[in-house]
Write a protein that holds these residues in place. Structure first.
Motif, mmCIF file in Angstrom:
data_model
loop_
_atom_site.group_PDB
_atom_site.id
_atom_site.type_symbol
_atom_site.label_atom_id
_atom_site.label_comp_id
_atom_site.label_asym_id
_atom_site.label_seq_id
_atom_site.Cartn_x
_atom_site.Cartn_y
_atom_site.Cartn_z
ATOM 1 N N ALA A 293 0.546 -14.631 -7.667
ATOM 2 C CA ALA A 293 0.398 -14.621 -6.211
ATOM 3 C C ALA A 293 -0.276 -13.343 -5.753
ATOM 4 C CB ALA A 293 1.759 -14.759 -5.542
ATOM 5 N N TRP A 294 -0.707 -13.360 -4.505
ATOM 6 C CA TRP A 294 -1.253 -12.181 -3.842
ATOM 7 C C TRP A 294 -0.400 -11.864 -2.614
ATOM 8 C CZ3 TRP A 294 -4.892 -9.066 -5.774
ATOM 9 C CH2 TRP A 294 -5.745 -9.581 -6.776
ATOM 10 N N PHE A 295 -0.120 -10.583 -2.458
ATOM 11 C CA PHE A 295 0.550 -10.039 -1.283
ATOM 12 C C PHE A 295 -0.327 -8.921 -0.741
ATOM 13 C CE2 PHE A 295 5.087 -11.487 -1.301
ATOM 14 C CZ PHE A 295 5.053 -12.241 -2.457
ATOM 15 N N ARG A 296 -0.040 -8.491 0.456
ATOM 16 C CA ARG A 296 -0.659 -7.287 0.974
ATOM 17 C C ARG A 296 0.358 -6.486 1.760
ATOM 18 N NH1 ARG A 296 -4.935 -9.803 5.396
ATOM 19 N NH2 ARG A 296 -3.401 -10.441 6.986
ATOM 20 N N GLN A 297 0.063 -5.195 1.875
ATOM 21 C CA GLN A 297 0.992 -4.297 2.542
ATOM 22 C C GLN A 297 0.238 -3.221 3.294
ATOM 23 O OE1 GLN A 297 3.648 -2.170 -0.129
ATOM 24 N NE2 GLN A 297 5.258 -2.108 1.420
ATOM 25 N N ALA B 253 1.091 -10.379 -7.988
ATOM 26 C CA ALA B 253 2.489 -10.488 -8.389
ATOM 27 C C ALA B 253 2.692 -11.713 -9.265
ATOM 28 C CB ALA B 253 3.386 -10.574 -7.158
ATOM 29 N N ALA B 254 3.707 -11.647 -10.113
ATOM 30 C CA ALA B 254 3.994 -12.752 -11.022
ATOM 31 C C ALA B 254 5.455 -13.149 -10.923
ATOM 32 C CB ALA B 254 3.662 -12.360 -12.465
ATOM 33 N N SER B 255 5.678 -14.448 -11.009
ATOM 34 C CA SER B 255 7.044 -14.976 -10.953
ATOM 35 C C SER B 255 7.229 -16.000 -12.060
ATOM 36 C CB SER B 255 7.298 -15.639 -9.603
ATOM 37 O OG SER B 255 8.558 -16.283 -9.597
ATOM 38 N N ARG B 256 8.434 -16.013 -12.629
ATOM 39 C CA ARG B 256 8.755 -17.024 -13.628
ATOM 40 C C ARG B 256 9.131 -18.352 -12.972
ATOM 41 N NH1 ARG B 256 9.057 -16.259 -18.803
ATOM 42 N NH2 ARG B 256 9.035 -14.167 -19.724
ATOM 43 N N LEU B 257 9.318 -18.339 -11.671
ATOM 44 C CA LEU B 257 9.657 -19.563 -10.964
ATOM 45 C C LEU B 257 8.425 -20.454 -10.852
ATOM 46 C CD1 LEU B 257 11.778 -18.028 -8.071
ATOM 47 C CD2 LEU B 257 12.605 -19.054 -10.201
ATOM 48 N N LEU B 258 8.613 -21.733 -11.002
ATOM 49 C CA LEU B 258 7.497 -22.672 -10.905
ATOM 50 C C LEU B 258 6.955 -22.729 -9.477
ATOM 51 C CD1 LEU B 258 5.700 -24.768 -12.266
ATOM 52 C CD2 LEU B 258 7.418 -26.497 -11.708
ATOM 53 N N ARG B 259 7.859 -22.721 -8.512
ATOM 54 C CA ARG B 259 7.453 -22.738 -7.114
ATOM 55 C C ARG B 259 8.248 -21.660 -6.378
ATOM 56 N NH1 ARG B 259 4.697 -27.225 -5.131
ATOM 57 N NH2 ARG B 259 4.468 -25.913 -3.294
ATOM 58 N N PRO B 260 7.870 -20.403 -6.565
ATOM 59 C CA PRO B 260 8.592 -19.339 -5.857
ATOM 60 C C PRO B 260 8.359 -19.416 -4.368
ATOM 61 C CG PRO B 260 6.619 -18.473 -6.871
ATOM 62 C CD PRO B 260 6.763 -19.895 -7.357
ATOM 63 N N GLY B 261 9.234 -18.742 -3.630
ATOM 64 C CA GLY B 261 9.045 -18.675 -2.196
ATOM 65 C C GLY B 261 8.024 -17.628 -1.842
ATOM 66 N N LEU C 214 8.847 -14.614 -0.535
ATOM 67 C CA LEU C 214 9.454 -13.288 -0.487
ATOM 68 C C LEU C 214 9.066 -12.482 -1.703
ATOM 69 C CD1 LEU C 214 13.068 -14.163 0.724
ATOM 70 C CD2 LEU C 214 11.128 -13.362 2.091
ATOM 71 N N ALA C 215 8.877 -11.199 -1.514
ATOM 72 C CA ALA C 215 8.540 -10.316 -2.624
ATOM 73 C C ALA C 215 9.623 -10.339 -3.695
ATOM 74 C CB ALA C 215 8.329 -8.897 -2.111
ATOM 75 N N ALA C 216 10.854 -10.580 -3.280
ATOM 76 C CA ALA C 216 11.981 -10.593 -4.221
ATOM 77 C C ALA C 216 11.886 -11.731 -5.230
ATOM 78 C CB ALA C 216 13.296 -10.688 -3.452
ATOM 79 N N ASP C 217 11.084 -12.745 -4.940
ATOM 80 C CA ASP C 217 10.917 -13.862 -5.875
ATOM 81 C C ASP C 217 9.985 -13.520 -7.029
ATOM 82 O OD1 ASP C 217 10.990 -16.539 -3.382
ATOM 83 O OD2 ASP C 217 12.585 -15.465 -4.423
ATOM 84 N N PHE C 218 9.351 -12.360 -6.964
ATOM 85 C CA PHE C 218 8.356 -11.967 -7.946
ATOM 86 C C PHE C 218 8.838 -10.728 -8.684
ATOM 87 C CE2 PHE C 218 4.963 -14.865 -6.804
ATOM 88 C CZ PHE C 218 5.402 -15.301 -5.563
ATOM 89 N N GLY C 219 8.881 -10.823 -10.013
ATOM 90 C CA GLY C 219 9.446 -9.744 -10.797
ATOM 91 C C GLY C 219 8.455 -8.749 -11.360
ATOM 92 N N SER C 220 7.172 -9.099 -11.343
ATOM 93 C CA SER C 220 6.156 -8.200 -11.894
ATOM 94 C C SER C 220 5.067 -7.973 -10.857
ATOM 95 C CB SER C 220 5.535 -8.803 -13.161
ATOM 96 O OG SER C 220 6.514 -8.998 -14.156
#
Length: 124
Positions: free
Chosen positions: A35-39, A97-105, A107-113
């Protein structure tokens, strides 16, 4: 654990375009949703778009639909964010960002890397 390396940030004029890249490194990188986030300073990281690696699903935040497009190249373990018609309010640090969840939400908390981020500045 997956390592993420962003590139492609820089300075662009209002109305211009930019493409960000994120290389996912590691033996299990193909199993992550990216995913992509910005801040911006003083604000929380905000979700922009995500791409499911195995299923090919992509989804975008309503605020960037039509201007930002996420895509992925599985062969290169890379995800892209194409941005068009950029505006000064798009100025921010952009994070992959990367998440092990197939369909994360969203929130930044859903992404572990996370990558280190790349600065994007849109001049008016």
């Amino acid at each position: 654990q997956v390592q993420l390396v962003e590139s492609g940030g820089g300075l662009v004029q209002t109305g211009g375009s930019l493409r960000l890249s994120c290389a996912a490194l590691g033996p299990t990188s193909s199993s992550y949703t990216l995913a992509w986030f910005r801040q911006i300073p003083g604000k929380e990281r905000r979700f922009l778009a995500a791409a499911s690696w195995s299923g090919g699903f992509t989804w975008h935040h309503d605020s960037v639909k039509g201007r930002f497009t996420i895509s992925r190249d599985s062969a290169k373990s890379t995800v892209y964010l194409q941005m068009i018609d950029m505006q000064p309010e798009d100025t921010a640090v952009y994070y992959c960002a990367a998440s092990r969840l197939l369909r994360p939400g969203t929130l930044a908390a859903d992404f572990g890397s996370w990558g280190r981020g790349t600065q994007v500045t849109v001049s008016s």
